[in-house]
Design an enzyme around this catalytic site. Structure first.
Site, short mmCIF file in Angstrom:
data_model
loop_
_atom_site.label_atom_id
_atom_site.label_comp_id
_atom_site.label_asym_id
_atom_site.label_seq_id
_atom_site.Cartn_x
_atom_site.Cartn_y
_atom_site.Cartn_z
CG ASN A 1 4.27 22.58 -59.69
OD1 ASN A 1 5.49 22.43 -59.72
ND2 ASN A 1 3.69 23.69 -60.05
CE LYS B 1 16.08 17.91 -53.60
NZ LYS B 1 14.88 17.10 -53.48
N GLY C 1 10.69 26.35 -57.36
CA GLY C 1 10.06 25.92 -56.11
C GLY C 1 9.51 27.13 -55.38
CB SER C 2 8.35 27.51 -51.95
OG SER C 2 9.48 27.03 -51.25
N GLY D 1 13.82 29.30 -52.36
CA GLY D 1 14.59 30.01 -53.38
C GLY D 1 15.48 31.10 -52.80
CD GLU E 1 11.47 31.24 -63.63
OE1 GLU E 1 10.45 31.81 -63.18
OE2 GLU E 1 12.21 31.77 -64.47
CB CYS F 1 4.27 28.77 -60.54
SG CYS F 1 4.75 28.16 -62.15
CD GLN G 1 -0.11 22.71 -51.41
OE1 GLN G 1 1.11 22.74 -51.37
NE2 GLN G 1 -0.85 23.81 -51.34
CD GLU H 1 2.61 29.98 -55.07
OE1 GLU H 1 3.58 29.65 -54.37
OE2 GLU H 1 2.64 29.97 -56.32
CD GLU I 1 13.57 27.74 -65.68
OE1 GLU I 1 14.34 26.77 -65.81
OE2 GLU I 1 12.60 27.74 -64.92
P1 NAD Z 1 9.91 23.67 -52.43
O1 NAD Z 1 10.60 24.99 -52.44
O2 NAD Z 1 9.48 23.11 -51.14
O3 NAD Z 1 10.86 22.57 -53.08
C1 NAD Z 1 11.41 22.72 -54.35
C2 NAD Z 1 12.66 21.86 -54.44
O4 NAD Z 1 13.67 22.39 -53.56
C3 NAD Z 1 12.46 20.41 -54.02
O5 NAD Z 1 13.22 19.55 -54.85
C4 NAD Z 1 13.00 20.40 -52.60
O6 NAD Z 1 13.41 19.13 -52.16
C5 NAD Z 1 14.18 21.36 -52.74
N1 NAD Z 1 14.65 21.94 -51.48
C6 NAD Z 1 13.95 22.14 -50.33
N2 NAD Z 1 14.75 22.70 -49.40
C7 NAD Z 1 15.97 22.87 -49.96
C8 NAD Z 1 17.21 23.41 -49.52
N3 NAD Z 1 17.36 23.90 -48.29
N4 NAD Z 1 18.24 23.45 -50.38
C9 NAD Z 1 18.12 23.00 -51.64
N5 NAD Z 1 16.97 22.45 -52.11
C10 NAD Z 1 15.91 22.40 -51.29
O7 NAD Z 1 8.69 23.77 -53.46
P2 NAD Z 1 7.61 22.65 -53.83
O8 NAD Z 1 6.65 22.56 -52.67
O9 NAD Z 1 8.25 21.43 -54.33
O10 NAD Z 1 6.89 23.32 -55.07
C11 NAD Z 1 5.84 24.25 -54.94
C12 NAD Z 1 6.35 25.65 -55.23
O11 NAD Z 1 6.98 25.71 -56.49
C13 NAD Z 1 5.25 26.68 -55.29
O12 NAD Z 1 5.60 27.81 -54.52
C14 NAD Z 1 5.19 27.07 -56.76
O13 NAD Z 1 4.72 28.35 -57.02
C15 NAD Z 1 6.58 26.88 -57.19
N6 NAD Z 1 6.66 26.67 -58.64
C16 NAD Z 1 7.14 27.69 -59.39
C17 NAD Z 1 7.23 27.57 -60.77
C18 NAD Z 1 7.78 28.68 -61.60
O14 NAD Z 1 8.29 28.41 -62.67
N7 NAD Z 1 7.72 29.91 -61.18
C19 NAD Z 1 6.83 26.39 -61.37
C20 NAD Z 1 6.33 25.36 -60.57
C21 NAD Z 1 6.27 25.52 -59.19
#
Ligand code: NAD
Length: 476
Positions: free
Chosen positions: A148, A171, A224-225, A229, A246, A280, A327, A378, A457
Site C-alpha cells: 500500500n 522482499k 503488513g497484516s 506479522g 507494523e 494502516c 481486496q 480492519e 520506525e
Molecule cells: P501481508 O501481511 O499479506 O503481506 C506483507 C508482506 O509480507 C508481503 O511482502 C508478503 O509477501 C509478505 N509475506 C506474506 N506471507 C509471509 C510469510 N509467511 N513470511 C514472510 N513474509 C510473508 O500484507 P499486505 O496485504 O501486503 O498489506 C496490507 C496490510 O499491511 C494491512 O493489514 C495494513 O494495515 C498493513 N499495513 C500496516 C502499516 C503500518 O505501518 N502499521 C503500514 C502499511 C500497511
C-alpha cells in the site's frame, strides 16, 4: 523489459516471470518482474554477510553520500516514479508523487543521521574506570514490505538500515514490485557497494519465509497484516532475531459536539477514503457525539458521494481503484456484512469505468456500534463506520475499545477535551483536528496493542531498532 532481481550485486533474471497489473486498467501490464525463489535469499544473505563489515566500518561520509545521492535521484524523478506508483498500486497521481517525494526526504534525512550517530560517556561507579556506550550495526537485516506504500515503506526501512551500517535484503510485496525495483536500481547507481543491498521479489510463503527463518539474518523489519506479522514474530523468536512489526489499524476519529464541521468533515473524508482507504492509519471508526451527529452525517455522506472515483492517472480523480480483485471482494463482503449487522449502508457499490478496473464507491456505515465486526476488523478499503455516542467520556471509551492502537484522532474546539484525549488515547499517534492518516518523516511512527511490536520506525528513533548498543569499560 524484464525487471531482474538484484542479488549479491548482480541483476539476476532467474525464476518465474510475473506481470505487474494496473488496477485502474487490468488490460495494462506495468512491467514484467522476475520472481525469485528461496535459493535467491540464500545467495543474497551470504553476499550481505560478506559485504556488511566494510560498509559498517566505512566513514560516515560514505554512507551519507550514498543516501544523499539516492534521495536526490528519487526527487529528480518524482513525476516519473509517482506515475509508476499510481499505475501499479492505484493511488491518485498526486498521492503517488507525494509518496515519492516522501521517500526522497527520508533518504535525505538519514543521510544527515549517518553523520550524527551518537554514543554516551559516563563516569563509572568504580574509581579509575571509564564507561562508554556505543551504537553498532546489527549486521544483516531482512525487510518485508506491503503493497500500500510501495515506495515510502521500503524507503523508511532501507534508509535507516543502511545509515547505521547494516546490509539489507529487501522482499517487497509481490503485487507492487515496480517501486522497490527502482529503489534498488537507484541505490546501485548511487554507488552502494555490491551485496550491501539485495532485492528479492517473490512470494511471501517462499522468499519471505526463507528470509525470516534464515540463520544468518540478524533482524527482520516487517510491515503488513496482523496474521502474517504474528507468524513472523514467532519464527524470529525461534531463530533469535530482533524483530519489528507494523501491522493493522481500526483507527478512531472522534467528533465532539463543539467540533468545527468545516474541519471535521474534510478530516474524516481524507482519513477514511483517501488512498482508497488502504492506509494502516485510515479512520475506519467515526465516533460522533449525539448533538452534532445528524449534521455531521448529512455533510459526510454528501462529501463522500461527491468524491470522484476513477483512473489513478486522471487529474479529476480523487479516489483511485482498490488494489486488486481479492481486496475488492473483501471490501464488498464487508459492505454486505454491514447491512446484515444492522447498519444503513450509504455507497460502497462496485463502479464501472471506461477501463476494466477495481473501482468502488466510498462506503459509510450509519448506525454502527462498536461491537459489530465492521467496527472491529480492519477492512483496508474505503469504508467507515459511524458510531453515535453520548459524550466525550463514552467517545474516549469507544475509541480505546479496539484490538489496535496505531493512530487516534479528535475534532474539537475544546482545549480541555483535546488535552484529555491526547493523554488518554491508547495509540502510538494522536491527531487533534487533523486526519488520523498523514504523518511527518522525522518523528516516530508506530502504535500499541495489535498494531505494532518492537521499537518505533522513522526519525532518530529508528536507531533503536537498527542498532545494538555496546557498553565498554576502560581502565586507562
Ligand atoms: P501481508 O501481511 O499479506 O503481506 C506483507 C508482506 O509480507 C508481503 O511482502 C508478503 O509477501 C509478505 N509475506 C506474506 N506471507 C509471509 C510469510 N509467511 N513470511 C514472510 N513474509 C510473508 O500484507 P499486505 O496485504 O501486503 O498489506 C496490507 C496490510 O499491511 C494491512 O493489514 C495494513 O494495515 C498493513 N499495513 C500496516 C502499516 C503500518 O505501518 N502499521 C503500514 C502499511 C500497511
Amino acid at each position: 523489459m524484464l525487471h531482474a532481481n538484484l542479488i549479491a550485486g548482480e541483476w539476476v533474471e532467474d525464476g518465474e516471470v510475473a506481470p505487474n497489473i494496473n488496477p485502474s486498467n487490468t488490460a495494462e501490464v506495468v512491467g514484467e518482474y522476475a520472481r525469485a525463489g528461496a535459493e535467491a535469499v540464500d545467495a543474497a544473505v551470504a553476499a550481505a554477510r560478506a559485504a556488511q563489515p566494510a560498509w559498517a566500518e566505512a566513514s560516515p561520509q560514505v554512507r551519507h553520500d550514498v543516501l544523499e545521492a539516492a534521495g536526490a535521484a528519487i526527487m529528480a524523478r518524482k513525476e516519473e516514479l509517482g506515475r509508476l506508483l499510481s499505475r501499479e498500486e492505484g493511488k491518485t497521481l498526486a498521492e503517488g508523487i507525494g509518496e515519492t517525494i516522501r521517500a526522497a526526504q527520508i533518504f535525505k534525512f538519514f543521510a544527515g543521521e549517518a553523520l550524527r550517530v551518537r554514543g554516551e560517556k559516563l563516569a563509572s561507579v568504580r574509581p579509575g574506570v571509564e564507561v562508554e556506550i556505543a551504537r553498532e550495526a546489527l549486521g544483516v537485516v531482512g525487510l518485508i514490505t506491503p503493497w500500500n506504500f510501495p515506495i515510502a515503506i521500503p524507503a523508511w526501512k532501507i534508509a535507516p538500515a543502511l545509515c547505521y551500517g547494516n546490509a539489507v535484503v529487501l522482499k517487497p510485496a509481490d503485487l507492487t514490485p515496480g517501486c522497490a525495483w527502482e529503489l534498488a536500481r537507484t541505490l546501485d547507481d548511487a554507488g552502494l557497494p555490491k551485496g550491501v543491498l539485495s532485492l528479492v521479489v517473490g512470494r511471501g510463503s517462499t522468499v519471505g519465509a526463507r528470509l525470516v527463518e534464515h540463520p544468518d539474518v540478524d533482524a527482520i523489519s516487517f510491515t503488513g497484516s496482523v496474521a502474517t506479522g504474528r507468524g513472523i514474530a514467532a519464527k524470529c523468536a525461534e531463530t533469535h532475531k530482533k524483530v519489528q512489526l507494523e501491522m493493522g489499524g481500526k483507527n478512531p476519529m472522534v467528533v465532539l459536539d463543539d467540533a468545527d464541521l468545516a474541519v471535521a468533515v474534510p478530516a474524516c473524508v481524507n482519513g477514511a477514503f483517501f488512498s482508497t482507504g488502504q492506509r494502516c492509519t485510515a479512520s475506519s471508526r467515526l465516533i460522533v457525539t449525539e448533538g452534532i451527529h445528524d449534521a455531521f452525517v448529512e455533510k459526510l455522506t454528501a462529501a463522500a458521494a461527491a468524491l470522484k472515483v476513477g483512473d489513478a492517472l486522471d487529474p479529476e480523480t480523487q479516489i483511485g481503484p482498490v488494489v486488486d480483485q481479492s481486496q475488492l471482494d473483501q471490501n464488498l463482503t464487508y459492505v454486505a456484512l454491514a447491512g446484515e449487522e444492522g447498519c444503513e449502508v450509504v455507497g460502497g457499490e462496485r463502479l464501472e469505468r471506461a477501463t476494466e478496473g477495481f473501482y468502488q464507491a466510498p462506503a459509510v456505515f450509519l448506525g454502527a456500534d462498536n461491537a459489530m465486526r465492521v467496527s472491529r476488523e480492519e477492512i483496508f478499503g474505503p469504508c467507515a463506520s459511524v458510531i453515535k455516542v453520548a459524550d466525550f467520556d463514552e467517545a474516549l471509551a469507544v475509541a480505546n475499545d479496539t484490538d489496535f492502537g496505531l493512530s487516534s484522532g479528535i475534532c474539537t474546539t475544546s482545549l480541555k477535551h483535546a488535552a484529555a484525549f491526547r493523554r488518554k488515547a491508547q495509540a502510538g499517534m494522536v491527531m487533534v483536528n487533523l486526519p488520523t492518516a498523514g504523518v511527518d518523516y522525522h518523528v516516530p511512527f508506530g502504535g500499541r496493542k495489535g498494531s505494532s511490536y518492537g521499537p518505533r520506525e522513522q526519525g532518530s528513533y529508528a536507531a533503536e531498532f537498527y542498532t545494538t548498543v555496546k557498553t565498554a569499560y576502560i581502565a586507562p
